[in-house]
Design a protein around this motif. Structure first.
Motif, PDB file in Angstrom:
ATOM      1  N   VAL A  70       0.833  -1.210   0.000  1.00 30.12           N
ATOM      2  CA  VAL A  70       0.000   0.000   0.000  1.00 30.12           C
ATOM      3  C   VAL A  70       0.863   1.253   0.000  1.00 30.12           C
ATOM      4  N   ASP A  71       0.436   2.218  -0.805  1.00 33.28           N
ATOM      5  CA  ASP A  71       0.984   3.583  -0.753  1.00 33.28           C
ATOM      6  C   ASP A  71       0.832   4.088   0.688  1.00 33.28           C
ATOM      7  N   SER A  72       1.902   4.677   1.272  1.00 32.72           N
ATOM      8  CA  SER A  72       1.827   4.998   2.701  1.00 32.72           C
ATOM      9  C   SER A  72       0.734   6.016   3.023  1.00 32.72           C
ATOM     10  N   THR A  73       0.470   6.972   2.119  1.00 28.38           N
ATOM     11  CA  THR A  73      -0.637   7.917   2.375  1.00 28.38           C
ATOM     12  C   THR A  73      -1.970   7.172   2.368  1.00 28.38           C
ATOM     13  N   VAL A  74      -2.119   6.262   1.424  1.00 27.88           N
ATOM     14  CA  VAL A  74      -3.370   5.507   1.309  1.00 27.88           C
ATOM     15  C   VAL A  74      -3.547   4.599   2.527  1.00 27.88           C
ATOM     16  N   ASP A  75      -2.429   4.081   3.032  1.00 25.71           N
ATOM     17  CA  ASP A  75      -2.518   3.236   4.231  1.00 25.71           C
ATOM     18  C   ASP A  75      -3.072   4.052   5.397  1.00 25.71           C
ATOM     19  N   GLY A  76      -2.588   5.315   5.529  1.00 28.25           N
ATOM     20  CA  GLY A  76      -3.087   6.174   6.606  1.00 28.25           C
ATOM     21  C   GLY A  76      -4.584   6.426   6.476  1.00 28.25           C
ATOM     22  N   LEU A  77      -5.070   6.527   5.249  1.00 22.58           N
ATOM     23  CA  LEU A  77      -6.479   6.870   5.028  1.00 22.58           C
ATOM     24  C   LEU A  77      -7.402   5.650   5.016  1.00 22.58           C
ATOM     25  N   TYR A  78      -6.926   4.559   4.447  1.00 17.73           N
ATOM     26  CA  TYR A  78      -7.810   3.401   4.214  1.00 17.73           C
ATOM     27  C   TYR A  78      -7.289   2.102   4.829  1.00 17.73           C
ATOM     28  N   GLY A 135      -0.491   5.813  -9.378  1.00 15.69           N
ATOM     29  CA  GLY A 135       0.278   5.278 -10.498  1.00 15.69           C
ATOM     30  C   GLY A 135       1.694   4.893 -10.116  1.00 15.69           C
ATOM     31  N   VAL A 136       2.314   5.646  -9.207  1.00 16.59           N
ATOM     32  CA  VAL A 136       3.685   5.333  -8.812  1.00 16.59           C
ATOM     33  C   VAL A 136       3.737   3.964  -8.139  1.00 16.59           C
ATOM     34  N   LEU A 137       2.875   3.779  -7.141  1.00 18.04           N
ATOM     35  CA  LEU A 137       2.850   2.511  -6.391  1.00 18.04           C
ATOM     36  C   LEU A 137       2.548   1.344  -7.343  1.00 18.04           C
ATOM     37  N   VAL A 165      -7.910   5.536 -14.670  1.00 18.58           N
ATOM     38  CA  VAL A 165      -8.219   5.574 -16.105  1.00 18.58           C
ATOM     39  C   VAL A 165      -7.002   5.279 -16.973  1.00 18.58           C
ATOM     40  N   ASP A 166      -5.817   5.192 -16.363  1.00 15.03           N
ATOM     41  CA  ASP A 166      -4.613   5.074 -17.192  1.00 15.03           C
ATOM     42  C   ASP A 166      -3.632   4.062 -16.594  1.00 15.03           C
ATOM     43  N   ALA A 167      -2.853   4.493 -15.582  1.00  9.01           N
ATOM     44  CA  ALA A 167      -1.768   3.637 -15.076  1.00  9.01           C
ATOM     45  C   ALA A 167      -2.265   2.281 -14.585  1.00  9.01           C
ATOM     46  N   GLY A 168      -3.498   2.226 -14.090  1.00  7.73           N
ATOM     47  CA  GLY A 168      -3.977   0.982 -13.488  1.00  7.73           C
ATOM     48  C   GLY A 168      -4.555  -0.018 -14.464  1.00  7.73           C
ATOM     49  N   HIS A 180      15.835   9.875 -15.954  1.00  6.60           N
ATOM     50  CA  HIS A 180      15.022   9.376 -17.062  1.00  6.60           C
ATOM     51  C   HIS A 180      13.740   8.743 -16.531  1.00  6.60           C
ATOM     52  N   LYS A 181      12.595   9.246 -17.007  1.00  8.52           N
ATOM     53  CA  LYS A 181      11.288   8.732 -16.570  1.00  8.52           C
ATOM     54  C   LYS A 181      11.069   7.332 -17.135  1.00  8.52           C
ATOM     55  N   ASN A 182      10.643   6.426 -16.276  1.00 12.27           N
ATOM     56  CA  ASN A 182      10.233   5.080 -16.705  1.00 12.27           C
ATOM     57  C   ASN A 182      11.267   4.406 -17.604  1.00 12.27           C
ATOM     58  N   ALA A 198     -14.717   5.630  -4.969  1.00 16.74           N
ATOM     59  CA  ALA A 198     -14.811   6.105  -3.582  1.00 16.74           C
ATOM     60  C   ALA A 198     -13.434   6.545  -3.061  1.00 16.74           C
ATOM     61  N   PHE A 199     -12.365   5.919  -3.555  1.00 13.68           N
ATOM     62  CA  PHE A 199     -11.019   6.320  -3.113  1.00 13.68           C
ATOM     63  C   PHE A 199     -10.708   7.776  -3.481  1.00 13.68           C
ATOM     64  N   LEU A 200     -11.420   8.307  -4.488  1.00 14.57           N
ATOM     65  CA  LEU A 200     -11.061   9.640  -4.992  1.00 14.57           C
ATOM     66  C   LEU A 200     -11.512  10.767  -4.057  1.00 14.57           C
TER      67      LEU A 200
HETATM   68  N1  LIG Z   1       2.047   2.183 -16.257  1.00 11.86           N
HETATM   69  C1  LIG Z   1       1.385   3.040 -17.002  1.00 11.86           C
HETATM   70  O1  LIG Z   1       0.835   2.691 -18.044  1.00 11.86           O
HETATM   71  C2  LIG Z   1       1.283   4.466 -16.551  1.00 11.86           C
HETATM   72  C3  LIG Z   1       0.410   5.336 -17.240  1.00 11.86           C
HETATM   73  C4  LIG Z   1       0.310   6.648 -16.790  1.00 11.86           C
HETATM   74  C5  LIG Z   1       1.066   7.089 -15.712  1.00 11.86           C
HETATM   75  N2  LIG Z   1       1.921   6.208 -15.099  1.00 11.86           N
HETATM   76  C6  LIG Z   1       2.724   6.661 -13.950  1.00 11.86           C
HETATM   77  O2  LIG Z   1       1.849   7.015 -12.897  1.00 11.86           O
HETATM   78  C7  LIG Z   1       2.531   7.943 -12.052  1.00 11.86           C
HETATM   79  C8  LIG Z   1       1.583   9.027 -11.636  1.00 11.86           C
HETATM   80  O3  LIG Z   1       0.504   8.439 -10.945  1.00 11.86           O
HETATM   81  P1  LIG Z   1      -0.475   9.329 -10.051  1.00 11.86           P
HETATM   82  O4  LIG Z   1      -0.846  10.543 -10.775  1.00 11.86           O
HETATM   83  O5  LIG Z   1      -1.510   8.400  -9.567  1.00 11.86           O
HETATM   84  O6  LIG Z   1       0.466   9.837  -8.875  1.00 11.86           O
HETATM   85  P2  LIG Z   1       0.994   9.166  -7.526  1.00 11.86           P
HETATM   86  O7  LIG Z   1       0.970   7.714  -7.573  1.00 11.86           O
HETATM   87  O8  LIG Z   1       2.281   9.845  -7.237  1.00 11.86           O
HETATM   88  O9  LIG Z   1      -0.092   9.647  -6.466  1.00 11.86           O
HETATM   89  C9  LIG Z   1      -0.240  11.031  -6.231  1.00 11.86           C
HETATM   90  C10 LIG Z   1      -0.279  11.351  -4.739  1.00 11.86           C
HETATM   91  O10 LIG Z   1      -1.558  10.969  -4.244  1.00 11.86           O
HETATM   92  C11 LIG Z   1      -1.414  10.138  -3.084  1.00 11.86           C
HETATM   93  N3  LIG Z   1      -2.599   9.285  -3.093  1.00 11.86           N
HETATM   94  C12 LIG Z   1      -2.838   8.181  -3.832  1.00 11.86           C
HETATM   95  N4  LIG Z   1      -4.113   7.778  -3.655  1.00 11.86           N
HETATM   96  C13 LIG Z   1      -4.693   8.629  -2.780  1.00 11.86           C
HETATM   97  C14 LIG Z   1      -5.993   8.741  -2.220  1.00 11.86           C
HETATM   98  N5  LIG Z   1      -6.988   7.906  -2.550  1.00 11.86           N
HETATM   99  N6  LIG Z   1      -6.225   9.762  -1.364  1.00 11.86           N
HETATM  100  C15 LIG Z   1      -5.249  10.641  -1.030  1.00 11.86           C
HETATM  101  N7  LIG Z   1      -4.001  10.600  -1.552  1.00 11.86           N
HETATM  102  C16 LIG Z   1      -3.728   9.604  -2.423  1.00 11.86           C
HETATM  103  C17 LIG Z   1      -0.083   9.478  -3.254  1.00 11.86           C
HETATM  104  O11 LIG Z   1       0.475   9.097  -2.023  1.00 11.86           O
HETATM  105  C18 LIG Z   1       0.734  10.594  -3.912  1.00 11.86           C
HETATM  106  O12 LIG Z   1       1.236  11.465  -2.933  1.00 11.86           O
HETATM  107  C19 LIG Z   1       3.727   8.440 -12.816  1.00 11.86           C
HETATM  108  O13 LIG Z   1       4.899   7.899 -12.249  1.00 11.86           O
HETATM  109  C20 LIG Z   1       3.508   7.911 -14.230  1.00 11.86           C
HETATM  110  O14 LIG Z   1       4.729   7.610 -14.879  1.00 11.86           O
HETATM  111  C21 LIG Z   1       2.028   4.920 -15.481  1.00 11.86           C
END
Ligand SMILES: NC(=O)c1ccc[n+]([C@@H]2O[C@H](COP(=O)([O-])OP(=O)(O)OC[C@H]3O[C@@H](n4cnc5c(N)ncnc54)[C@H](O)[C@@H]3O)[C@@H](O)[C@H]2O)c1
Length: 413
Positions: A70-78, A135-137, A165-168, A180-182, A198-200
């Motif tokens: 779990v993303d540490s911020t998300v762990d704190g919230l959920y 997306g990072v996690l 809608v994208d990274a997931g 260098h990104k990715n 609901a997470f949003l």
């Molecule tokens: N694999 C892919 O196809 C793909 C596509 C697009 C983007 N990406 C990657 O995704 C990353 C960006 O993802 P992002 O925009 O989700 O940013 P992120 O993962 O950095 O999250 C943004 C912030 O929101 C916090 N957070 C996450 N969920 C939360 C919630 N429900 N409530 C409160 N805070 C929350 C996180 O801790 C973080 O601080 C980039 O690294 C990009 O390269 C990957």
């Protein structure tokens, strides 16, 4: 025998059920089937919703374990609700929290996730890794899952709009290397991606616009209906509105995901480099690296899309009215359309980088109508300068007193 015929003859291709003949040269081929689900669900963490437990192989089966990362911020919230959910479903979670910011998107964190798999003694095929975060996690955990014993099954639970809608929903994983990104990454599909808006409710409003940028991209390249829907709703989209998921929000997210999957499915491994989902991603990687103050990914994509709308208009591909509708939609969501470091020099060098990434050709996607895309290979520096001037003059007009009509979607039907 011609040299071509000789080369063909050196590659015996026996039917699969025949023993391979002894020799000096063989040809090996296999087809890798990929199948995964993307499900939109409500109340994912309610014990009355079996979706996550079933994805983990549990929901009543005693002794089910999983590794929850779990993303540490998300762990704190959920985190508490997640733990309660697994307890109610009789699933034993092993737990790892990882920071979810871009600075932590590196190989060290991938290794930390694999170490947690070892500590748990995860069974290679039946026990799942559950990635919960932005997306990072998701990129970090997906990469760890693809590397550990060359692949263990994992589930994605995206918690940001961009993640949902994208990274997931695709198959790419990756981490940054140096600046260098990715730069390091794999293609590795999850078993399931579970989307619950609901997470949003708890995301930062800036991350609403960040995710909307990728939705606007999908609308511009393939879905004029989605574009119209965004024009009517985007300015009022707050974290609460997204979380409540009224029908218009549900349709927006569903259309964005469906459009994305339609584009990805026939080209999962990017063998074709003309990708409409690369719209807004030609110049933005260079901008993202240099912007000061920093821009989020979607914000840099918005600035790139603005210049692409102008490029398309200046080439006669897109009417002025449609180019300005695109720019107005970006502004209405609070996304930037210009940035001080986004100069003609930067655009030119970004295009050179994109040409390397796209194997020698520009392959720049441009809209030839709202909802339709063409690829071009002959953009000149002069054109880049003129496109920038168009966007700057639009932004000045839109920001001028009394110009509210421009920025409030005057083109909306
Ligand atoms: N694999 C892919 O196809 C793909 C596509 C697009 C983007 N990406 C990657 O995704 C990353 C960006 O993802 P992002 O925009 O989700 O940013 P992120 O993962 O950095 O999250 C943004 C912030 O929101 C916090 N957070 C996450 N969920 C939360 C919630 N429900 N409530 C409160 N805070 C929350 C996180 O801790 C973080 O601080 C980039 O690294 C990009 O390269 C990957």
């Amino acid at each position: 025998m011609s040299s071509e015929a000789a080369a063909t003859a050196a590659i015996p291709s026996a039917p699969f059920d025949m023993p391979r003949p002894p020799g000096l040269s063989w040809y090996v081929q296999a087809h890798h089937h990929v199948g995964y689900e993307v499900n939109i669900t409500r109340n994912l963490l309610s014990p009355s919703n079996p979706t996550l437990a079933r994805a983990c192989g549990g929901d009543g089966r005693p002794g089910t374990r999983c590794l929850v990362v779990v993303d540490s911020t998300v762990d704190g919230l959920y985190g508490a609700r997640l733990r309660d959910y697994f307890a109610a479903k009789g699933i034993e979670p092993h737990w790892l929290t990882v920071p979810g910011d871009e600075d932590s998107k590196d190989l060290d964190h991938v290794v930390r996730v694999t170490e947690a798999m070892t500590d748990m003694g995860i069974l290679r095929r039946t026990e799942k890794v559950v990635a919960v975060g932005g997306g990072v996690l998701l990129d970090v955990v997906g990469m760890a899952a693809s590397l550990y014993r060359r692949g263990v099954p994992y589930i994605r639970v995206p918690t940001t709009l961009l993640g949902q809608v994208d990274a997931g929903v695709g198959v790419k994983t990756g981490v940054n290397q140096d600046r260098h990104k990715n730069r390091l990454g794999t293609y590795f599909a999850p078993q399931t991606a579970l989307i619950d808006t609901a997470f949003l409710r708890t995301i930062d409003p800036r991350h609403v616009a960040n995710g909307l940028a990728e939705i606007i991209k999908m609308a511009l390249v393939k879905d004029a209906v989605l574009f119209g829907l965004l024009e009517r709703t985007a300015a009022g989209l707050t974290p609460d509105v997204l979380a409540d998921c009224a029908p218009a929000v549900g349709e927006m997210i569903s259309r964005a995901i469906a459009g994305m999957l339609d584009e990805l499915e026939p080209n999962l491994w990017e063998s074709v480099l003309e990708r409409s989902v690369d719209y807004g991603h030609t110049f933005s990687p260079s901008l993202e690296l240099r912007a000061d103050p920093p821009l989020l990914h979607g914000e840099a994509v918005a600035v790139d899309m603005a210049v692409c709308l102008a490029l398309a208009h200046n080439r006669g591909l897109l009417t002025r009215a449609d180019a300005d509708r695109g720019l107005a939609l970006l502004r209405a969501t609070g996304l930037p359309v210009t940035d001080p470091v986004f100069t003609a020099d930067l655009l030119e060098s970004a295009l050179r980088d994109a040409v390397k990434h796209r194997d020698g050709l520009q392959r720049v996607p441009l809209t030839d109508a709202i909802g339709s895309v063409v690829f071009v290979n002959d953009i000149t520096r002069d054109e880049l300068g003129r496109a920038l001037s168009y966007v700057h003059s639009y932004a000045e007009r839109a920001a001028a007193p009394g110009a509210a009509a421009l920025s409030t979607l005057s083109g909306a039907p």
